[in-house]
Design a protein around this motif. Structure first.
Motif, mmCIF file in Angstrom:
data_model
loop_
_atom_site.group_PDB
_atom_site.id
_atom_site.type_symbol
_atom_site.label_atom_id
_atom_site.label_comp_id
_atom_site.label_asym_id
_atom_site.label_seq_id
_atom_site.Cartn_x
_atom_site.Cartn_y
_atom_site.Cartn_z
ATOM 1 N N THR A 45 4.461 6.257 -4.978
ATOM 2 C CA THR A 45 3.147 5.837 -4.514
ATOM 3 C C THR A 45 3.247 4.833 -3.374
ATOM 4 O O THR A 45 2.502 4.924 -2.394
ATOM 5 C CB THR A 45 2.326 5.255 -5.683
ATOM 6 N N VAL A 46 4.169 3.874 -3.487
ATOM 7 C CA VAL A 46 4.329 2.885 -2.419
ATOM 8 C C VAL A 46 4.683 3.590 -1.101
ATOM 9 O O VAL A 46 4.094 3.309 -0.056
ATOM 10 C CB VAL A 46 5.391 1.824 -2.787
ATOM 11 N N ASN A 48 4.294 6.906 -0.313
ATOM 12 C CA ASN A 48 3.234 7.825 0.082
ATOM 13 C C ASN A 48 2.027 7.072 0.634
ATOM 14 O O ASN A 48 1.513 7.402 1.703
ATOM 15 C CB ASN A 48 2.836 8.690 -1.113
ATOM 16 N N HIS A 49 1.567 6.054 -0.084
ATOM 17 C CA HIS A 49 0.397 5.307 0.359
ATOM 18 C C HIS A 49 0.737 4.419 1.556
ATOM 19 O O HIS A 49 -0.148 4.135 2.375
ATOM 20 C CB HIS A 49 -0.196 4.505 -0.787
ATOM 21 N N GLY A 50 1.985 3.986 1.668
ATOM 22 C CA GLY A 50 2.402 3.240 2.856
ATOM 23 C C GLY A 50 2.269 4.093 4.109
ATOM 24 O O GLY A 50 1.756 3.648 5.140
ATOM 25 N N LEU A 51 2.726 5.337 4.021
ATOM 26 C CA LEU A 51 2.588 6.262 5.153
ATOM 27 C C LEU A 51 1.116 6.565 5.438
ATOM 28 O O LEU A 51 0.690 6.602 6.603
ATOM 29 C CB LEU A 51 3.349 7.560 4.868
ATOM 30 N N ALA A 52 0.340 6.759 4.385
ATOM 31 C CA ALA A 52 -1.088 7.040 4.558
ATOM 32 C C ALA A 52 -1.805 5.846 5.179
ATOM 33 O O ALA A 52 -2.637 5.998 6.078
ATOM 34 C CB ALA A 52 -1.718 7.401 3.213
ATOM 35 N N GLY A 53 -1.476 4.647 4.705
ATOM 36 C CA GLY A 53 -2.078 3.436 5.260
ATOM 37 C C GLY A 53 -1.701 3.246 6.719
ATOM 38 O O GLY A 53 -2.531 2.830 7.538
ATOM 39 N N ALA A 54 -0.449 3.531 7.055
ATOM 40 C CA ALA A 54 -0.006 3.422 8.450
ATOM 41 C C ALA A 54 -0.793 4.386 9.334
ATOM 42 O O ALA A 54 -1.176 4.037 10.458
ATOM 43 C CB ALA A 54 1.493 3.684 8.553
ATOM 44 N N LEU A 55 -1.055 5.580 8.841
ATOM 45 C CA LEU A 55 -1.872 6.538 9.586
ATOM 46 C C LEU A 55 -3.280 5.980 9.789
ATOM 47 O O LEU A 55 -3.833 6.048 10.888
ATOM 48 C CB LEU A 55 -1.922 7.890 8.865
ATOM 49 N N VAL A 139 -2.640 -0.917 0.860
ATOM 50 C CA VAL A 139 -1.568 -0.179 0.172
ATOM 51 C C VAL A 139 -1.286 -0.803 -1.194
ATOM 52 O O VAL A 139 -1.113 -0.085 -2.188
ATOM 53 C CB VAL A 139 -0.296 -0.086 1.041
ATOM 54 N N LEU A 140 -1.262 -2.124 -1.270
ATOM 55 C CA LEU A 140 -1.075 -2.778 -2.575
ATOM 56 C C LEU A 140 -2.228 -2.432 -3.523
ATOM 57 O O LEU A 140 -2.012 -2.133 -4.693
ATOM 58 C CB LEU A 140 -0.956 -4.286 -2.409
ATOM 59 N N GLY A 141 -3.448 -2.443 -3.008
ATOM 60 C CA GLY A 141 -4.612 -2.120 -3.836
ATOM 61 C C GLY A 141 -4.616 -0.675 -4.302
ATOM 62 O O GLY A 141 -4.855 -0.395 -5.481
ATOM 63 N N THR A 142 -4.337 0.251 -3.392
ATOM 64 C CA THR A 142 -4.355 1.658 -3.793
ATOM 65 C C THR A 142 -3.209 1.984 -4.752
ATOM 66 O O THR A 142 -3.375 2.787 -5.665
ATOM 67 C CB THR A 142 -4.318 2.604 -2.579
ATOM 68 N N THR A 143 -2.075 1.329 -4.545
ATOM 69 C CA THR A 143 -0.949 1.533 -5.464
ATOM 70 C C THR A 143 -1.289 1.010 -6.853
ATOM 71 O O THR A 143 -1.048 1.686 -7.858
ATOM 72 C CB THR A 143 0.325 0.854 -4.916
ATOM 73 N N LEU A 144 -1.884 -0.177 -6.920
ATOM 74 C CA LEU A 144 -2.293 -0.723 -8.215
ATOM 75 C C LEU A 144 -3.337 0.177 -8.869
ATOM 76 O O LEU A 144 -3.265 0.448 -10.074
ATOM 77 C CB LEU A 144 -2.837 -2.145 -8.057
ATOM 78 N N GLY A 145 -4.286 0.670 -8.095
ATOM 79 C CA GLY A 145 -5.308 1.560 -8.649
ATOM 80 C C GLY A 145 -4.712 2.806 -9.257
ATOM 81 O O GLY A 145 -5.097 3.228 -10.353
ATOM 82 N N LEU A 146 -3.748 3.404 -8.568
ATOM 83 C CA LEU A 146 -3.093 4.598 -9.097
ATOM 84 C C LEU A 146 -2.336 4.267 -10.382
ATOM 85 O O LEU A 146 -2.403 5.010 -11.368
ATOM 86 C CB LEU A 146 -2.156 5.200 -8.062
ATOM 87 N N LEU A 147 -1.653 3.130 -10.396
ATOM 88 C CA LEU A 147 -0.914 2.738 -11.600
ATOM 89 C C LEU A 147 -1.853 2.432 -12.769
ATOM 90 O O LEU A 147 -1.530 2.747 -13.918
ATOM 91 C CB LEU A 147 -0.017 1.538 -11.313
ATOM 92 N N LEU A 148 -3.002 1.838 -12.490
ATOM 93 C CA LEU A 148 -3.964 1.556 -13.560
ATOM 94 C C LEU A 148 -4.426 2.837 -14.251
ATOM 95 O O LEU A 148 -4.707 2.831 -15.451
ATOM 96 C CB LEU A 148 -5.176 0.796 -13.005
ATOM 97 N N ALA A 149 -4.498 3.920 -13.502
ATOM 98 C CA ALA A 149 -4.910 5.198 -14.090
ATOM 99 C C ALA A 149 -3.736 5.959 -14.700
ATOM 100 O O ALA A 149 -3.887 6.607 -15.736
ATOM 101 C CB ALA A 149 -5.595 6.063 -13.031
ATOM 102 N N ASP A 150 -2.549 5.876 -14.077
ATOM 103 C CA ASP A 150 -1.432 6.729 -14.500
ATOM 104 C C ASP A 150 -0.518 6.115 -15.554
ATOM 105 O O ASP A 150 0.041 6.849 -16.368
ATOM 106 C CB ASP A 150 -0.600 7.150 -13.283
ATOM 107 N N VAL A 151 -0.348 4.805 -15.567
ATOM 108 C CA VAL A 151 0.529 4.199 -16.585
ATOM 109 C C VAL A 151 -0.001 4.456 -17.992
ATOM 110 O O VAL A 151 0.779 4.843 -18.873
ATOM 111 C CB VAL A 151 0.782 2.699 -16.302
ATOM 112 N N PRO A 152 -1.311 4.288 -18.246
ATOM 113 C CA PRO A 152 -1.793 4.656 -19.588
ATOM 114 C C PRO A 152 -1.540 6.126 -19.924
ATOM 115 O O PRO A 152 -1.227 6.451 -21.073
ATOM 116 C CB PRO A 152 -3.296 4.351 -19.527
#
Length: 194
Positions: A45-46, A48-55, A139-152
């Motif tokens: 995610t870091v 993938n979202h890093g590349l997306a954020g850079a775009l 990127v930090l926010g979107t990564t945390l959001g994905l983890l909040l949904a996927d870790v559970p």
């Protein structure tokens, strides 16, 4: 702080019922190793979202601000509609071979990175980075959001797999996602902005 909180919330909500959340659940049920799966999800995610954020950040420098405002406005409407469409995941028959080759962490990393390509959470990251012009924060926010949904999903998949056959776990997950899809399509949650 707004960019971080909004990015986290948007992606956490968009990830509910997403194919990568289902993938997290299935990987945990199948391989019963939650820590390397969570680590693989985090790293994928870091990147993938890093590349997306850079775009997204690049778009703000390449596109006229007036045009960018319309593009972002329309993309947020598109994301809202896309979020209502349930995803499905195509399982690879040779995922056990991938685990033997790369380990659970490596297989999760590769699988999640490619599953996120063009996914609604990746597109949301591009749009948020363009909107807020705060690459790292978004990127930090979107990564945390994905983890909040996927870790559970990983933890639930891991716990259930010890007590249930994998076929039953898949069937229950499919039924839950079908019910969520039906509820969404019938307008459940309309009063809370879903």
């Amino acid at each position: 702080m707004e960019a971080f909180l909004v990015s986290t919330g948007v992606v956490a909500l968009a990830e509910i019922g997403d194919k990568t959340q289902l993938l997290a659940f299935l990987l945990a049920a199948r391989f019963k190793k939650p820590l390397p799966i969570i680590g693989g999800i985090l790293c994928a995610t870091v990147v993938n979202h890093g590349l997306a954020g850079a775009l997204g950040a690049w778009i703000t420098t390449a596109v006229n601000p007036g045009v960018l405002r319309w593009v972002l406005g329309l993309s947020f409407i598109g994301m809202a509609v896309w979020t209502l469409v349930p995803d499905r995941i195509e399982e690879e028959e040779d995922d056990k071979a991938a685990v033997k080759r790369f380990g659970v962490f490596g297989a999760t990393l590769v699988t999640f990175f490619f599953a996120e390509m063009g996914d609604k959470t990746q597109i949301a990251t591009v749009a948020m980075a363009a909107h807020y012009a705060q690459l790292t924060t978004v990127v930090l926010g979107t990564t945390l959001g994905l983890l909040l949904a996927d870790v559970p999903a990983v933890l639930i998949g891991h716990r259930l797999s010890a007590r249930m056959p994998l076929r039953l776990v898949r069937s229950v997950a499919a039924a839950v996602f079908a019910a969520l899809s039906l509820a969404t399509l019938l307008g459940a949650g309309a009063g809370v902005g879903l």
